[in-house]
Design a protein around this motif. Structure first.
Motif, PDB file in Angstrom:
ATOM      1  N   ARG A 293       0.831  -1.207   0.000  1.00  0.00           N
ATOM      2  CA  ARG A 293       0.000   0.000   0.000  1.00  0.00           C
ATOM      3  C   ARG A 293       0.864   1.255   0.000  1.00  0.00           C
ATOM      4  O   ARG A 293       0.565   2.230  -0.709  1.00  0.00           O
ATOM      5  N   LEU A 294       1.945   1.241   0.759  1.00  0.00           N
ATOM      6  CA  LEU A 294       2.858   2.392   0.762  1.00  0.00           C
ATOM      7  C   LEU A 294       3.488   2.585  -0.613  1.00  0.00           C
ATOM      8  O   LEU A 294       3.661   3.717  -1.076  1.00  0.00           O
ATOM      9  N   HIS A 295       3.832   1.485  -1.261  1.00  0.00           N
ATOM     10  CA  HIS A 295       4.418   1.581  -2.598  1.00  0.00           C
ATOM     11  C   HIS A 295       3.439   2.223  -3.573  1.00  0.00           C
ATOM     12  O   HIS A 295       3.824   3.106  -4.371  1.00  0.00           O
ATOM     13  N   GLU A 296       2.182   1.810  -3.543  1.00  0.00           N
ATOM     14  CA  GLU A 296       1.192   2.384  -4.438  1.00  0.00           C
ATOM     15  C   GLU A 296       0.941   3.854  -4.113  1.00  0.00           C
ATOM     16  O   GLU A 296       0.761   4.685  -5.019  1.00  0.00           O
ATOM     17  N   ALA A 297       0.945   4.193  -2.830  1.00  0.00           N
ATOM     18  CA  ALA A 297       0.776   5.598  -2.443  1.00  0.00           C
ATOM     19  C   ALA A 297       1.951   6.435  -2.938  1.00  0.00           C
ATOM     20  O   ALA A 297       1.779   7.578  -3.382  1.00  0.00           O
ATOM     21  N   ARG A 298       3.149   5.902  -2.858  1.00  0.00           N
ATOM     22  CA  ARG A 298       4.345   6.603  -3.343  1.00  0.00           C
ATOM     23  C   ARG A 298       4.244   6.869  -4.850  1.00  0.00           C
ATOM     24  O   ARG A 298       4.584   7.957  -5.321  1.00  0.00           O
TER      25      ARG A 298
ATOM     26  N   THR B 287       1.427   9.185   7.404  1.00  0.00           N
ATOM     27  CA  THR B 287       2.681   9.949   7.344  1.00  0.00           C
ATOM     28  C   THR B 287       3.780   9.242   8.128  1.00  0.00           C
ATOM     29  O   THR B 287       4.923   9.129   7.651  1.00  0.00           O
ATOM     30  N   ARG B 288       3.458   8.753   9.322  1.00  0.00           N
ATOM     31  CA  ARG B 288       4.470   8.055  10.133  1.00  0.00           C
ATOM     32  C   ARG B 288       4.959   6.792   9.430  1.00  0.00           C
ATOM     33  O   ARG B 288       6.164   6.510   9.382  1.00  0.00           O
ATOM     34  N   ALA B 289       4.030   6.012   8.880  1.00  0.00           N
ATOM     35  CA  ALA B 289       4.411   4.771   8.210  1.00  0.00           C
ATOM     36  C   ALA B 289       5.248   5.060   6.960  1.00  0.00           C
ATOM     37  O   ALA B 289       6.230   4.357   6.675  1.00  0.00           O
ATOM     38  N   PHE B 290       4.874   6.102   6.219  1.00  0.00           N
ATOM     39  CA  PHE B 290       5.597   6.451   4.997  1.00  0.00           C
ATOM     40  C   PHE B 290       7.023   6.890   5.328  1.00  0.00           C
ATOM     41  O   PHE B 290       7.995   6.457   4.679  1.00  0.00           O
ATOM     42  N   LYS B 291       7.171   7.753   6.343  1.00  0.00           N
ATOM     43  CA  LYS B 291       8.509   8.240   6.703  1.00  0.00           C
ATOM     44  C   LYS B 291       9.378   7.112   7.234  1.00  0.00           C
ATOM     45  O   LYS B 291      10.583   7.039   6.928  1.00  0.00           O
ATOM     46  N   LYS B 292       8.800   6.208   8.002  1.00  0.00           N
ATOM     47  CA  LYS B 292       9.577   5.084   8.520  1.00  0.00           C
ATOM     48  C   LYS B 292      10.093   4.211   7.391  1.00  0.00           C
ATOM     49  O   LYS B 292      11.220   3.708   7.435  1.00  0.00           O
ATOM     50  N   HIS B 293       9.286   4.047   6.346  1.00  0.00           N
ATOM     51  CA  HIS B 293       9.655   3.146   5.254  1.00  0.00           C
ATOM     52  C   HIS B 293      10.571   3.818   4.233  1.00  0.00           C
ATOM     53  O   HIS B 293      11.510   3.191   3.720  1.00  0.00           O
ATOM     54  N   TYR B 294      10.315   5.105   3.919  1.00  0.00           N
ATOM     55  CA  TYR B 294      11.045   5.773   2.841  1.00  0.00           C
ATOM     56  C   TYR B 294      12.006   6.868   3.319  1.00  0.00           C
ATOM     57  O   TYR B 294      12.753   7.417   2.502  1.00  0.00           O
ATOM     58  N   GLY B 295      11.984   7.195   4.623  1.00  0.00           N
ATOM     59  CA  GLY B 295      12.910   8.212   5.122  1.00  0.00           C
ATOM     60  C   GLY B 295      12.478   9.631   4.852  1.00  0.00           C
ATOM     61  O   GLY B 295      13.224  10.580   5.128  1.00  0.00           O
TER      62      GLY B 295
END
Length: 313
Positions: free
Chosen positions: A257-262, A289-297
């Motif tokens: 899901r994070l990949h698709e959001a990116r 936002t927290r999950a995205f930053k943790k995964h992608y920096g």
């Protein structure tokens, strides 16, 4: 193997036969004698893989095919036909009529001799040949048929796809294990149930669950329980299968899901952060936002600012 190019038909069957004999050999499956009209217009392409004493062929036939009406030789194997488009009509065993496998169906049976068959034009199908040892006693004289989208068949299809892409890199022990897993899944199909304590099925089960999850990433109902129901296994079995690969179901879904959001953030007209969070089933924009930053920096906002520059680069 491909004989679908314009003008290739007169030599198409010869090219296909040479490819089969080179890659597979007659020790697994003896190609039949085709009718004269088939030999004159043989437009078939396929991806064929030998797996120890088994073979998997993904076939696409632009032309109709028919085997010649001549006595076939003796053979001892189990064959599975999975038809996605068109139809495959098989000569029956002595005392039985012909059997047609239509689009969306499969058929598996033991073959004691080379039997006649014909296929429609525009056929898309998978043909699996297996050694008879464990399957022949289970099948007997039965032909097992059913929907190609059953849980067991989805697992089997995921496994055949994996074998096509990995067999060239497998050591001999891996090839033998791939054949054993293939046989176990066909046994499960023949029995009409899934043996959820069979550890060799874990890779195929994991891949089938991932494929299903990928199609339902925006679905609020997507969960391990939903995947387990769709695949006709217990949630515990599904978790064990992912654990065998060093993964977790929830982590896989969240990362996809994070990949698709990116990807959406890099689009020319991206959705807002709150819209993306809602679409990809995050609790709220802060959680997203927290999950995205943790995964992608980076936060989604920071990434959205840099994405246009990345596209121009």
């Amino acid at each position: 193997m491909d004989s679908t190019a314009p003008g290739a038909a007169p030599q198409g069957l010869d090219a296909f036969r040479r490819g089969w004999q080179t890659q597979i050999g007659d020790d697994v499956f003896q190609l039949p004698v085709f009718s004269a009209e088939t030999m004159g217009d043989f437009r078939v392409k396929g991806n064929v893989t030998k797996v120890h004493g088994a073979a998997i062929a993904d076939l696409h036939a632009a032309s109709a095919t028919r085997t010649a009406d001549v006595p076939g030789g003796d053979q001892d194997l189990v064959a599975m036909y999975i038809v996605r488009r068109g139809a495959w009509t098989l000569g029956g065993a002595p005392g039985h009529g012909d059997q047609t496998v239509s689009a969306g169906q499969f058929l598996v049976r033991h073959l004691g001799r080379l039997t006649a068959f014909e296929t429609s034009a525009d056929l898309t199908a998978t043909f699996v040949v297996l050694p008879p040892g464990e399957l022949k006693p289970l099948l007997g004289t039965r032909a097992v048929t059913g929907p190609a989208q059953s849980a067991e068949m989805r697992l089997l299809t995921a496994l055949t796809d994996m074998i096509h892409t990995t067999v060239a890199d497998l050591a001999p022990a891996g090839v033998a294990a791939a054949q054993s897993t293939l046989i176990e899944l066909v046994k499960a199909v023949a029995k009409g149930r899934f043996d959820d304590v069979e550890p060799r099925l874990a890779p195929a089960l994991t891949q089938a669950a991932k494929d299903l999850a990928d199609r339902h990433l925006a679905d609020p109902e997507l969960s391990p329980a939903m995947l387990a129901r769709a695949l006709n296994v217990s949630v515990r079995t599904l978790h064990r299968a992912f654990a065998a690969a060093g993964e977790q179901i929830g982590t896989y879904i969240r990362q996809r899901r994070l990949h698709e959001a990116r990807l959406a953030l890099a689009a020319p007209s991206p959705l807002s952060i709150s819209e993306l969070a809602a679409h990809w089933q995050f609790a709220d924009s802060s959680h997203f936002t927290r999950a995205f930053k943790k995964h992608y920096g980076q936060t989604p906002t920071e990434y959205a600012r840099t994405a246009p520059a990345e596209r121009r680069g």
